[in-house]
Design an enzyme around this catalytic site. Structure first.
Site, PDB file in Angstrom:
ATOM      1  N   ASP A 165     -10.150  -5.029  -3.874  1.00  0.00           N
ATOM      2  CA  ASP A 165      -9.338  -4.102  -3.066  1.00  0.00           C
ATOM      3  C   ASP A 165      -9.994  -2.718  -3.012  1.00  0.00           C
ATOM      4  O   ASP A 165     -10.190  -2.080  -4.033  1.00  0.00           O
ATOM      5  CB  ASP A 165      -7.942  -4.008  -3.693  1.00  0.00           C
ATOM      6  CG  ASP A 165      -6.920  -3.359  -2.789  1.00  0.00           C
ATOM      7  OD1 ASP A 165      -7.294  -2.440  -2.040  1.00  0.00           O
ATOM      8  OD2 ASP A 165      -5.755  -3.770  -2.838  1.00  0.00           O
ATOM      9  N   HIS A 213      -7.698  -5.238   0.733  1.00  0.00           N
ATOM     10  CA  HIS A 213      -6.444  -4.524   0.913  1.00  0.00           C
ATOM     11  C   HIS A 213      -5.541  -5.118   1.995  1.00  0.00           C
ATOM     12  O   HIS A 213      -4.340  -5.279   1.781  1.00  0.00           O
ATOM     13  CB  HIS A 213      -6.779  -3.073   1.253  1.00  0.00           C
ATOM     14  CG  HIS A 213      -5.647  -2.133   1.053  1.00  0.00           C
ATOM     15  ND1 HIS A 213      -5.135  -1.840  -0.188  1.00  0.00           N
ATOM     16  CD2 HIS A 213      -4.912  -1.427   1.933  1.00  0.00           C
ATOM     17  CE1 HIS A 213      -4.145  -0.985  -0.058  1.00  0.00           C
ATOM     18  NE2 HIS A 213      -3.984  -0.723   1.208  1.00  0.00           N
ATOM     19  N   SER A 243       0.813  -1.206   0.000  1.00  0.00           N
ATOM     20  CA  SER A 243       0.000   0.000   0.000  1.00  0.00           C
ATOM     21  C   SER A 243       0.859   1.274   0.000  1.00  0.00           C
ATOM     22  O   SER A 243       1.591   1.522  -0.946  1.00  0.00           O
ATOM     23  CB  SER A 243      -0.942  -0.064   1.197  1.00  0.00           C
ATOM     24  OG  SER A 243      -1.838   0.993   1.167  1.00  0.00           O
TER      25      SER A 243
END
Ligand code: NAG
Ligand code: NAG
Ligand code: NAG
Length: 441
Positions: free
Chosen positions: A386, A417, A212
């Site tokens: 996601d 995620h 991320s």
């Protein structure tokens, strides 16, 4: 978004006013909120609409009862109280702590699990820390898996998280300490950590795995300081975040249109630190998710509120360990910078407003990151469900990168995620593929 009935609008106005009053907000903030309501309301309605679908999907009372039992029964796991050094000693049998100082004075904590294989550097996401790579447990935590495979593992920490809350002059109590976004993390923190790791291990290159924001900061580093491309023999991007036009996360959408308002509110409660525990967000999650025990478990953690979750891949038994180590601290500006990306559709530097942009960049709009300068080999791991890295945005990233060596969609419906770090089936779905890449590059 469909038109909203005025009675709904009114109720939401009351709701926000209530939140602000309950927080003893000063009158100017309330006024600003009222002015900004029209944008807020649409987003909050979207937010409310999405939440029931996470809480109720496929959930029969039996399933809920089992989940709660598992959660409650795991609450006396000793690992809940162990910090990362203690966890690494317990499961990986060795750990070293290191510190580096950035050129603007932040002191960052690094953890090293020494082995004689090649160097792998792991970088966490927003609100996360090095702990994210171990809290999945000794069977699926990436730090453990890599170490067992013989790699020399280093865990980075961005400024502002719990291992990097020191500065040569400032303290976290001052707003100035929190005046940064992921731009500075990519431009200043990553390079200094990477140089340190290379020097300590007497290596010229390392392999980088980011999750991320740990990928966003990498893209910032390699485009703004392209000399770092040569220091990375492979970058694995787990849930890559750069362009954000298709973000699903209700909380990130929430800060996008009314960033200035939220910034004002946050500053009142958090001195520039993103502190959902005491702030408006905590109240909001309680009011919106309801008071059921399951909602309480999942909605109380802002990481899940931002990122969503995927029940089949959630390791409930391990949840108390994850919750006791995360969230780990971040600046409100980091979230705002992401919100700006949702709104602008660009991957670019922080937007200070027109005047501020002239002061900082000499232009009306913030400059885009020169992504074409990223030449390091990059593997992109993404998934359909996601909330933050949508496949359309990842596709756009792929088209802008010069050297994509793998483009892997996780073959599991609902993979979200945080599953890129904590999934039950991490080994089969993610780690196996990482190992193939690590052997090759
Ligand atoms: C973890 O706890 C031990 C024992 O209290 C302490 O010595 C160590 O510095 C701690 N490590 C971190 C990273 O906080
Ligand atoms: C790494 O260490 C192991 C045992 O500690 C040893 O058997 C092996 O030869 C070492 N490998 C290298 C490349 O030094
Ligand atoms: C570092 O690597 C170089 C080249 O492989 C080697 O000559 C040197 O002895 C190494 N230094 C240390 C401290 O390991």
């Amino acid at each position: 978004m469909p038109p909203i009935f005025s009675s709904q609008r009114f109720l939401l106005c009351l709701f926000i006013a209530y939140l602000l009053i309950e927080q003893h907000a000063a009158r100017p903030v309330l006024y600003a909120a009222l002015v900004d309501f029209t944008t807020w309301i649409d987003v909050i309605v979207g937010f409310v609409k999405q939440l029931p679908s996470i809480i109720t999907e496929n959930l029969t009372p039996d399933v809920i009862a089992n989940i709660l039992d598992a959660y409650v029964s795991s609450k006396d796991n000793e690992d809940i109280r162990l910090n990362i050094t203690q966890l690494l000693l317990k499961y990986a049998h060795s750990v070293e702590e290191h510190r580096v100082r950035t050129e603007d004075g932040y002191i960052l904590g690094l953890f090293h699990i020494p082995r004689n294989g090649s160097v792998v550097f792991l970088m966490h996401g927003m609100l996360g820390s090095s702990d994210d790579w171990v809290t999945a447990g000794s069977e699926t935590g990436l730090a453990y898996l890599l170490s067992e495979a013989g790699y020399d593992v280093w865990l980075g920490n961005a400024r502002g998280n719990k291992h990097s809350r020191r500065h040569i002059r400032l303290t976290p109590a001052s707003e100035q300490f929190w005046d940064f976004t992921w731009d500075e993390i990519g431009r200043l923190d990553l390079p200094i950590m990477i140089d340190y790791v290379l020097k300590e291990s007497n290596a010229t290159q390392l392999k980088y795995i980011g999750h991320s924001q740990g990928t966003t900061t990498f893209f910032v580093m390699c485009s703004e300081r392209p000399e770092y491309n040569e220091k990375v023999s492979l970058m694995v991007a787990l849930s890559p975040v750069a362009w954000m036009s298709h973000v699903q996360s209700p909380l990130v959408q929430l800060v996008a249109p009314s960033g200035n308002l939220l910034y004002t509110v946050m500053q009142m409660f958090g001195h520039g630190e993103f502190l959902p525990e005491n702030g408006v967000l905590s109240l909001m999650s309680r009011k919106i998710c309801g008071q059921s025990t399951l909602a309480e478990i999942l909605c109380n953690n802002v990481v899940f509120l931002i990122c969503g979750f995927d029940l089949p891949q959630l390791n409930i038994i391990n949840l108390p360990v994850i919750f006791s180590h995360t969230p780990s601290g971040a600046a409100t500006k980091q979230l705002l910078h992401y919100g700006q990306g949702v709104l602008s559709g660009e991957f670019r530097q922080y937007d200070w407003g027109e005047t501020g942009n002239f002061d900082h960049y000499g232009t009306r709009e913030p400059p885009n990151y020169p992504v074409h300068k990223i030449t390091a080999p990059v593997a992109l791991f993404y998934s359909d469900a996601d909330w933050l890295a949508s496949p359309i945005d990842v596709q756009r990233l792929k088209e802008n990168l010069g050297n994509v060596v793998d483009y892997y969609k996780v073959p599991f419906k609902g993979f979200n995620h945080v599953d890129f770090v904590w999934a039950k089936d991490f080994k089969e779905l993610i780690f196996r593929r990482i190992m193939t890449l690590l052997r090759k590059y």
